[in-house]
Design a protein around this motif. Structure first.
Motif, PDB file in Angstrom:
ATOM      1  N   CYS A  90      10.752 -46.239 -22.719  1.00 14.95           N
ATOM      2  CA  CYS A  90      10.865 -45.380 -23.910  1.00 14.95           C
ATOM      3  C   CYS A  90      11.338 -44.004 -23.467  1.00 14.95           C
ATOM      4  N   ASP A  91      12.228 -43.408 -24.246  1.00 16.06           N
ATOM      5  CA  ASP A  91      12.669 -42.060 -23.912  1.00 16.06           C
ATOM      6  C   ASP A  91      11.649 -41.043 -24.439  1.00 16.06           C
ATOM      7  N   ALA A  92      11.859 -39.779 -24.082  1.00 21.15           N
ATOM      8  CA  ALA A  92      10.913 -38.718 -24.443  1.00 21.15           C
ATOM      9  C   ALA A  92      10.735 -38.606 -25.955  1.00 21.15           C
ATOM     10  N   GLU A  93      11.808 -38.817 -26.702  1.00 21.95           N
ATOM     11  CA  GLU A  93      11.737 -38.715 -28.165  1.00 21.95           C
ATOM     12  C   GLU A  93      10.810 -39.789 -28.755  1.00 21.95           C
ATOM     13  N   ILE A  94      10.955 -41.016 -28.284  1.00 21.25           N
ATOM     14  CA  ILE A  94      10.111 -42.104 -28.777  1.00 21.25           C
ATOM     15  C   ILE A  94       8.650 -41.851 -28.391  1.00 21.25           C
TER      16      ILE A  94
ATOM     17  N   THR B 260       7.114 -38.993 -27.722  1.00 19.44           N
ATOM     18  CA  THR B 260       6.555 -37.893 -28.517  1.00 19.44           C
ATOM     19  C   THR B 260       6.255 -38.346 -29.932  1.00 19.44           C
ATOM     20  N   LYS B 261       7.192 -39.032 -30.551  1.00 21.74           N
ATOM     21  CA  LYS B 261       7.002 -39.514 -31.926  1.00 21.74           C
ATOM     22  C   LYS B 261       5.818 -40.473 -31.995  1.00 21.74           C
TER      23      LYS B 261
ATOM     24  N   ASP C 154       2.528 -38.613 -31.579  1.00 19.53           N
ATOM     25  CA  ASP C 154       2.263 -37.814 -32.788  1.00 19.53           C
ATOM     26  C   ASP C 154       1.729 -38.680 -33.926  1.00 19.53           C
TER      27      ASP C 154
ATOM     28  N   HIS D  31      11.772 -50.441 -30.697  1.00 21.82           N
ATOM     29  CA  HIS D  31      12.127 -50.322 -29.282  1.00 21.82           C
ATOM     30  C   HIS D  31      12.213 -51.712 -28.639  1.00 21.82           C
TER      31      HIS D  31
END
Length: 80
Positions: free
Chosen positions: A23-27, A29-30, A33, A50
């Motif tokens: 998973c990339d940083a965006e996934i 973080t989301k 959250d 994903h």
């Protein structure tokens, strides 16, 4: 304990697992959250998306490997 009250060590384990499954940083973080907010269905939807993307990549790579195997086989047949 409420769903949104993840223990710090649990958060670290989850974050590492997300990293391990590419998973990339965006996934990440989301996901973190929405889990903190208690939106488990949305978090599961992110994971499902994903997973689909990874599976699509796998199938594309598998197709490429099949093509390469065919090419190698054809070249080897001519060498005999």
């Amino acid at each position: 304990m409420p769903k949104s009250g993840m223990v710090v060590t649990d958060k670290e384990k989850i974050r590492q697992n997300l990293i391990d499954c590419d998973c990339d940083a965006e996934i990440i973080t989301k996901f973190m959250d929405v889990m903190e907010q208690g939106h488990e269905k949305e978090a599961l939807a992110l994971l499902a998306r994903h997973r689909r993307n990874l599976l699509d990549q796998f199938h594309r790579c598998d197709d490429c490997i099949g093509c390469l195997d065919y090419l190698v086989n054809q070249i080897e047949k001519r060498s005999i």
